[in-house]
Scaffold this motif. Structure first.
Motif, PDB file in Angstrom:
ATOM      1  N   TRP A 109       0.686  -0.879   0.046  1.00  0.00           N
ATOM      2  CA  TRP A 109       0.402   0.106  -0.130  1.00  0.00           C
ATOM      3  C   TRP A 109       0.789   1.022   0.010  1.00  0.00           C
ATOM      4  N   GLU A 110       2.018   0.827   0.714  1.00  0.00           N
ATOM      5  CA  GLU A 110       2.361   2.267   0.814  1.00  0.00           C
ATOM      6  C   GLU A 110       3.425   2.697  -0.891  1.00  0.00           C
ATOM      7  N   PHE A 111       3.922   1.558  -1.483  1.00  0.00           N
ATOM      8  CA  PHE A 111       4.452   2.253  -2.828  1.00  0.00           C
ATOM      9  C   PHE A 111       3.199   2.157  -4.023  1.00  0.00           C
ATOM     10  N   ALA A 112       1.954   2.077  -3.710  1.00  0.00           N
ATOM     11  CA  ALA A 112       0.720   2.272  -4.312  1.00  0.00           C
ATOM     12  C   ALA A 112       0.806   3.833  -3.939  1.00  0.00           C
ATOM     13  N   ARG A 113       0.675   3.701  -2.094  1.00  0.00           N
ATOM     14  CA  ARG A 113       0.218   5.272  -3.127  1.00  0.00           C
ATOM     15  C   ARG A 113       1.455   6.775  -2.991  1.00  0.00           C
ATOM     16  N   GLY A 114       2.276   6.122  -3.652  1.00  0.00           N
ATOM     17  CA  GLY A 114       3.045   6.699  -3.951  1.00  0.00           C
ATOM     18  C   GLY A 114       4.853   6.879  -3.142  1.00  0.00           C
ATOM     19  N   GLY A 115       5.255   5.608  -2.538  1.00  0.00           N
ATOM     20  CA  GLY A 115       6.251   5.213  -1.779  1.00  0.00           C
ATOM     21  C   GLY A 115       7.245   4.652  -2.681  1.00  0.00           C
ATOM     22  N   GLU A 116       8.507   4.486  -2.156  1.00  0.00           N
ATOM     23  CA  GLU A 116      10.008   4.332  -3.297  1.00  0.00           C
ATOM     24  C   GLU A 116       9.540   2.723  -3.436  1.00  0.00           C
ATOM     25  N   ARG A 117      10.162   2.048  -4.763  1.00  0.00           N
ATOM     26  CA  ARG A 117      10.398   0.230  -4.713  1.00  0.00           C
ATOM     27  C   ARG A 117      11.458   0.556  -4.427  1.00  0.00           C
ATOM     28  N   GLY A 118      11.421  -0.584  -3.113  1.00  0.00           N
ATOM     29  CA  GLY A 118      13.128  -0.615  -2.267  1.00  0.00           C
ATOM     30  C   GLY A 118      12.574  -2.169  -1.147  1.00  0.00           C
ATOM     31  N   LYS A 119      14.300  -1.397  -0.701  1.00  0.00           N
ATOM     32  CA  LYS A 119      14.493  -2.811   0.611  1.00  0.00           C
ATOM     33  C   LYS A 119      13.280  -2.945   1.289  1.00  0.00           C
ATOM     34  N   SER A 120      12.225  -1.801   1.681  1.00  0.00           N
ATOM     35  CA  SER A 120      10.772  -2.443   2.795  1.00  0.00           C
ATOM     36  C   SER A 120       9.755  -3.618   2.067  1.00  0.00           C
ATOM     37  N   LEU A 121       9.699  -3.559   0.891  1.00  0.00           N
ATOM     38  CA  LEU A 121       9.473  -4.278  -0.101  1.00  0.00           C
ATOM     39  C   LEU A 121       9.804  -5.780  -0.417  1.00  0.00           C
ATOM     40  N   ARG A 122      10.378  -5.760  -0.161  1.00  0.00           N
ATOM     41  CA  ARG A 122      11.550  -7.115  -0.744  1.00  0.00           C
ATOM     42  C   ARG A 122      11.696  -7.977   0.717  1.00  0.00           C
ATOM     43  N   ASP A 123      12.071  -6.909   1.708  1.00  0.00           N
ATOM     44  CA  ASP A 123      12.205  -7.511   2.695  1.00  0.00           C
ATOM     45  C   ASP A 123      10.760  -7.622   3.488  1.00  0.00           C
ATOM     46  N   THR A 124       9.761  -6.866   3.466  1.00  0.00           N
ATOM     47  CA  THR A 124       7.573  -7.461   3.631  1.00  0.00           C
ATOM     48  C   THR A 124       8.089  -9.116   3.007  1.00  0.00           C
ATOM     49  N   ALA A 125       8.015  -8.931   1.300  1.00  0.00           N
ATOM     50  CA  ALA A 125       7.269 -10.274   0.790  1.00  0.00           C
ATOM     51  C   ALA A 125       8.782 -11.449   1.454  1.00  0.00           C
ATOM     52  N   SER A 126      10.175 -11.022   1.355  1.00  0.00           N
ATOM     53  CA  SER A 126      10.638 -12.666   2.346  1.00  0.00           C
ATOM     54  C   SER A 126       9.729 -12.791   3.148  1.00  0.00           C
ATOM     55  N   ALA A 127       9.674 -11.833   3.998  1.00  0.00           N
ATOM     56  CA  ALA A 127       9.743 -11.758   5.912  1.00  0.00           C
ATOM     57  C   ALA A 127       7.511 -13.104   5.388  1.00  0.00           C
ATOM     58  N   ALA A 128       6.484 -12.693   4.413  1.00  0.00           N
ATOM     59  CA  ALA A 128       5.169 -12.718   4.492  1.00  0.00           C
ATOM     60  C   ALA A 128       5.656 -14.246   4.106  1.00  0.00           C
ATOM     61  N   LEU A 129       6.726 -14.711   3.337  1.00  0.00           N
ATOM     62  CA  LEU A 129       7.253 -16.059   2.255  1.00  0.00           C
ATOM     63  C   LEU A 129       7.198 -17.101   3.930  1.00  0.00           C
ATOM     64  N   LYS A 130       7.999 -16.441   4.670  1.00  0.00           N
ATOM     65  CA  LYS A 130       8.397 -17.000   5.901  1.00  0.00           C
ATOM     66  C   LYS A 130       7.431 -17.760   6.858  1.00  0.00           C
TER      67      LYS A 130
END
Length: 182
Positions: A51-72
């Protein structure tokens, strides 16, 4: 500079619309995971990052890290439905990384969160495929014209992938036909 024939032109706004669609789909089944793992915020964090990215945030480490964490988190879930809900969250965070390659496999970046969410709902309902179909129908009505346009730039979803792959292909076909009739 023009794009190669095998490359899809995607704007940052296109990616934001896809991420918002994926986040909304995953958010709808987040409660399934949280009922199974009430103290695990990793899928919620992944959806929040999308949501943060969708609302104007940057595409970066937070997206990758949280995606990896959700997989775990999915791997730690006690039920198949909770696992699918966590995978939906992972897919929502990963949607921002849709690659501009004219490959059918990229459709999963657009529709994966929706398909995992539909599968989670099916499993909660005793593996009832009509529940998944109903969830997909709801998603069709909530896909923005931009999401449909982005989807149509790619080849149709590939075969395989079990029930989630089947749900992706069903949603893909429904969205593509919607775009033709509107």
């Amino acid at each position: 500079m023009t794009a190669d024939a095998d490359e899809i032109v995607l704007s940052k706004q296109d990616l934001r619309e896809v991420a918002a669609f994926a986040a909304a789909c995953a958010e709808a089944v987040l409660g399934i995971f949280e009922a199974d793992q009430p103290d695990d915020a990793r899928p919620r964090d992944a959806i929040g990052a999308a949501w943060e990215f969708a609302r104007g945030g940057e595409r970066g480490k937070s997206l990758r890290d949280t995606a990896s964490a959700a997989l775990k988190a999915a791997k730690a879930a006690d039920t198949a439905a909770a696992r699918e809900a966590a995978w939906a969250a992972m897919s929502a965070a990963g949607a921002a990384y849709l690659h501009p390659l004219a490959k059918a496999t990229q459709v999963k970046h657009i529709l994966g969160a929706a398909a995992y969410a539909a599968r989670a709902a099916e499993l909660v309902a005793g593996d009832d495929p009509s529940v998944g179909a109903e969830r997909l129908e709801h998603m069709v009505h909530h896909a923005t014209p931009v999401v449909v346009d982005v989807l149509r730039r790619f080849p149709a979803a590939p075969s395989g992938g079990g029930r989630v792959g089947e749900l992706i292909r069903m949603l893909d076909a429904d969205l593509r036909s919607l775009a033709v009739t509107e």
